[in-house]
Design an enzyme around this catalytic site. Structure first.
Site, PDB file in Angstrom:
ATOM      1  N   ASP A   1      38.514  43.257  37.404  1.00 36.80           N
ATOM      2  CA  ASP A   1      37.515  43.753  38.356  1.00 36.80           C
ATOM      3  C   ASP A   1      37.352  42.742  39.492  1.00 36.80           C
ATOM      4  O   ASP A   1      37.826  41.605  39.393  1.00 36.80           O
ATOM      5  CB  ASP A   1      36.169  43.968  37.629  1.00 36.80           C
ATOM      6  N   GLY A   2      36.727  43.173  40.561  1.00 31.86           N
ATOM      7  CA  GLY A   2      36.373  42.263  41.656  1.00 31.86           C
ATOM      8  C   GLY A   2      37.563  41.568  42.291  1.00 31.86           C
ATOM      9  O   GLY A   2      38.627  42.163  42.492  1.00 31.86           O
ATOM     10  N   ILE A   3      37.385  40.298  42.617  1.00 36.03           N
ATOM     11  CA  ILE A   3      38.416  39.527  43.301  1.00 36.03           C
ATOM     12  C   ILE A   3      39.670  39.405  42.420  1.00 36.03           C
ATOM     13  O   ILE A   3      40.798  39.504  42.897  1.00 36.03           O
ATOM     14  CB  ILE A   3      37.880  38.121  43.675  1.00 36.03           C
TER      15      ILE A   3
ATOM     16  N   TYR B   1      25.296  27.563  38.141  1.00 34.10           N
ATOM     17  CA  TYR B   1      26.481  28.208  38.741  1.00 34.10           C
ATOM     18  C   TYR B   1      27.090  27.291  39.805  1.00 34.10           C
ATOM     19  O   TYR B   1      28.283  26.984  39.778  1.00 34.10           O
ATOM     20  CB  TYR B   1      26.092  29.553  39.365  1.00 34.10           C
TER      21      TYR B   1
HETATM   22  N1  LIG Z   1      31.513  37.519  44.565  1.00 34.98           N
HETATM   23  C1  LIG Z   1      31.197  36.436  45.228  1.00 34.98           C
HETATM   24  O1  LIG Z   1      30.361  36.470  46.119  1.00 34.98           O
HETATM   25  C2  LIG Z   1      31.854  35.133  44.905  1.00 34.98           C
HETATM   26  C3  LIG Z   1      31.628  34.049  45.760  1.00 34.98           C
HETATM   27  C4  LIG Z   1      32.206  32.828  45.472  1.00 34.98           C
HETATM   28  C5  LIG Z   1      33.005  32.683  44.367  1.00 34.98           C
HETATM   29  N2  LIG Z   1      33.211  33.754  43.533  1.00 34.98           N
HETATM   30  C6  LIG Z   1      34.019  33.524  42.329  1.00 34.98           C
HETATM   31  O2  LIG Z   1      35.126  34.402  42.292  1.00 34.98           O
HETATM   32  C7  LIG Z   1      35.474  34.682  40.944  1.00 34.98           C
HETATM   33  C8  LIG Z   1      35.562  36.186  40.754  1.00 34.98           C
HETATM   34  O3  LIG Z   1      34.307  36.749  41.023  1.00 34.98           O
HETATM   35  P1  LIG Z   1      34.033  38.296  41.257  1.00 34.98           P
HETATM   36  O4  LIG Z   1      33.033  38.377  42.326  1.00 34.98           O
HETATM   37  O5  LIG Z   1      35.306  39.008  41.396  1.00 34.98           O
HETATM   38  O6  LIG Z   1      33.320  38.663  39.878  1.00 34.98           O
HETATM   39  P2  LIG Z   1      33.240  40.061  39.100  1.00 34.98           P
HETATM   40  O7  LIG Z   1      33.384  41.198  40.046  1.00 34.98           O
HETATM   41  O8  LIG Z   1      32.023  39.971  38.261  1.00 34.98           O
HETATM   42  O9  LIG Z   1      34.537  40.050  38.184  1.00 34.98           O
HETATM   43  C9  LIG Z   1      34.644  39.115  37.178  1.00 34.98           C
HETATM   44  C10 LIG Z   1      35.804  39.458  36.264  1.00 34.98           C
HETATM   45  O10 LIG Z   1      35.737  38.572  35.143  1.00 34.98           O
HETATM   46  C11 LIG Z   1      35.581  39.311  33.941  1.00 34.98           C
HETATM   47  N3  LIG Z   1      34.683  38.621  33.014  1.00 34.98           N
HETATM   48  C12 LIG Z   1      33.399  38.274  33.223  1.00 34.98           C
HETATM   49  N4  LIG Z   1      32.895  37.648  32.134  1.00 34.98           N
HETATM   50  C13 LIG Z   1      33.892  37.612  31.225  1.00 34.98           C
HETATM   51  C14 LIG Z   1      34.007  37.095  29.906  1.00 34.98           C
HETATM   52  N5  LIG Z   1      32.980  36.515  29.284  1.00 34.98           N
HETATM   53  N6  LIG Z   1      35.178  37.222  29.249  1.00 34.98           N
HETATM   54  C15 LIG Z   1      36.229  37.830  29.849  1.00 34.98           C
HETATM   55  N7  LIG Z   1      36.195  38.328  31.089  1.00 34.98           N
HETATM   56  C16 LIG Z   1      35.037  38.246  31.767  1.00 34.98           C
HETATM   57  C17 LIG Z   1      34.984  40.610  34.383  1.00 34.98           C
HETATM   58  O11 LIG Z   1      35.256  41.576  33.421  1.00 34.98           O
HETATM   59  P3  LIG Z   1      34.085  42.644  33.054  1.00 34.98           P
HETATM   60  O12 LIG Z   1      34.053  43.576  34.203  1.00 34.98           O
HETATM   61  O13 LIG Z   1      34.563  43.239  31.808  1.00 34.98           O
HETATM   62  O14 LIG Z   1      32.837  41.843  32.890  1.00 34.98           O
HETATM   63  C18 LIG Z   1      35.716  40.853  35.695  1.00 34.98           C
HETATM   64  O15 LIG Z   1      37.014  41.330  35.465  1.00 34.98           O
HETATM   65  C19 LIG Z   1      34.402  34.028  40.084  1.00 34.98           C
HETATM   66  O16 LIG Z   1      34.857  32.793  39.601  1.00 34.98           O
HETATM   67  C20 LIG Z   1      33.271  33.817  41.057  1.00 34.98           C
HETATM   68  O17 LIG Z   1      32.444  32.756  40.681  1.00 34.98           O
HETATM   69  C21 LIG Z   1      32.666  34.964  43.790  1.00 34.98           C
END
Ligand SMILES: NC(=O)c1ccc[n+]([C@@H]2O[C@H](COP(=O)([O-])OP(=O)(O)OC[C@H]3O[C@@H](n4cnc5c(N)ncnc54)[C@H](OP(=O)(O)O)[C@@H]3O)[C@@H](O)[C@H]2O)c1
Ligand SMILES: *[C@@H]1O[C@H](CO)[C@@H](O)[C@H](O)[C@H]1NC(C)=O
Ligand SMILES: CC(=O)N[C@H]1CO[C@H](CO)[C@@H](O)[C@@H]1O
Length: 329
Positions: free
Chosen positions: A75-77, A213
């Site tokens: 999901d997401g990034i 975080y």
């Molecule tokens: N979004 C932002 O604004 C932002 C900004 C800066 C940095 N980031 C970083 O970018 C990275 C990706 O973020 P995102 O925004 O794409 O997040 P996201 O949309 O919440 O996606 C996170 C992914 O990780 C999986 N995941 C979460 N918890 C898990 C666990 N305990 N075990 C296994 N898989 C798990 C999720 O699967 P499920 O869907 O099954 O939970 C999903 O596939 C992260 O490290 C985040 O800190 C994001």
């Protein structure tokens, strides 16, 4: 009158002369330092965000290896990385706790191998199994340490649930160390590969009310910088990508905040797929910088944050802003 003028002039001349020299040299040094920084910033903007779009897409299979392993890639990034790397002909291995149709989605568009490993990263007991499963993959070229989580709202540390904090520590930090260690051995044998760690701008701009975080992301930055230097004699590349905000499920409960971004800052608020597309195109840029934003609007934001005012003052500004924006804290 004339005499007085002469006296004053002579005095000031004598008095200022040695000082003038000193300030002139200081001025030259400061100006050159500022222009060097500016030149470096422009050079980085060019090689990270402009040149990769002008040149033909680089062949990451040739550059790094056949497989890309992506934590949290459903999901997401992370999903964006999986799709982008599949588009470039890499086989994809996703580790996450929910399959979310990632396998069929990739298979329906690209003719690459796809593997999904069911893992909950919130505990640390999973790594032996992961190592076993990953050892069956030959030629891992890229590891993306992408998985990450945040608490559902801006919240003072003392109000947070201890078990939940433990989860954040495991998901955000333990995974990066353990996954890197697992994959690094085979990369060292082949003497090539790329390790990407997902940090956040929150590690550079102190982010109170998301204290754990933000600190976990600062850990990732320091880890990446040290590791990159440690591996500088090898052909293994380390990158730490630090986005500002990206429109994904990560921020789904912070609606006041995301509404604010959507209305005033939408140019800095891409969705996960667009962010990953830009970031992936920088994966072939070898050498410094190890740490960068991964998206041009975020890179510019990083450049204009006045770091010179100091971390403590920046933290105070963030605190005041978040108190103003949400009634939650
Ligand atoms: N979004 C932002 O604004 C932002 C900004 C800066 C940095 N980031 C970083 O970018 C990275 C990706 O973020 P995102 O925004 O794409 O997040 P996201 O949309 O919440 O996606 C996170 C992914 O990780 C999986 N995941 C979460 N918890 C898990 C666990 N305990 N075990 C296994 N898989 C798990 C999720 O699967 P499920 O869907 O099954 O939970 C999903 O596939 C992260 O490290 C985040 O800190 C994001
Ligand atoms: C941050 O804010 C606190 C409380 O308002 C103040 O005591 C402290 O001096 C501030 N720190 C800086 C570096 O501005
Ligand atoms: C030793 C080291 O690398 N320290 C850095 C850790 O990360 C913070 C946040 O970016 C830097 O300010 C430190 O210099």
């Amino acid at each position: 009158m004339e005499q007085m003028g002469e006296v004053v002039c002579e005095n000031s001349h004598q008095f200022h002369w040695p000082g003038y020299n000193f300030f002139a040299i200081l001025g030259i040094i400061v100006t050159s330092l500022i222009s060097l920084r500016l030149l470096r910033a422009i050079w980085n903007l060019w090689r990270l965000y402009i040149w990769p779009n002008l040149r033909p897409a680089q062949d990451y299979v040739k550059l790094y290896g056949k497989w890309a392993v992506i934590t949290g890639g459903s999901d997401g990034i992370g999903k964006g990385y999986a799709l982008e790397l599949a588009k470039r002909g890499m086989n994809i291995c996703v580790l996450s706790n929910f399959e979310n149709n990632i396998v069929s989605e990739i298979r329906s568009v690209y003719t690459v191998d796809v593997k999904w490993i069911d893992v909950d990263f919130s505990t640390t007991e999973v790594y032996e199994r992961i190592e076993k499963e990953i050892s069956q993959i030959d030629d891992i070229g890229i590891l993306v340490n992408n998985v990450g989580m945040v608490q559902s709202k801006w919240q003072p540390l003392a109000d947070q649930d201890r078990r939940f904090m433990e989860k954040i520590i495991n998901v955000n930090m333990a995974t990066v160390v353990m996954m890197t260690e697992i994959v690094l051995k085979s990369m060292l044998r082949q003497n090539r590969g790329l390790i990407v760690c997902m940090g956040s701008m929150a590690s550079r701009v102190p982010t109170p009310y998301a204290t754990l975080y933000a600190s976990s992301k600062a850990f990732i930055e320091n880890f990446s910088v040290c590791l990159a230097s440690e591996l500088s004699e090898t052909k293994i590349v380390v990158k730490c990508i630090e986005p500002c905000f990206v429109r994904t499920q990560l921020l789904k409960d912070m609606t006041k905040f995301t509404d604010f971004l959507k209305s005033y800052w939408s140019w800095t608020f891409p969705d996960g797929l667009s962010f990953a597309a830009t970031a992936t195109s920088t994966f072939g840029v070898i050498g410094t910088p190890v740490v960068y934003a991964g998206y041009v609007a975020h890179e510019i934001l990083t450049l204009i944050v006045p770091h010179s005012i100091g971390k403590e003052t920046l933290a105070n500004i963030s605190t005041k802003f978040l108190r103003w924006l949400t009634s939650e804290v």
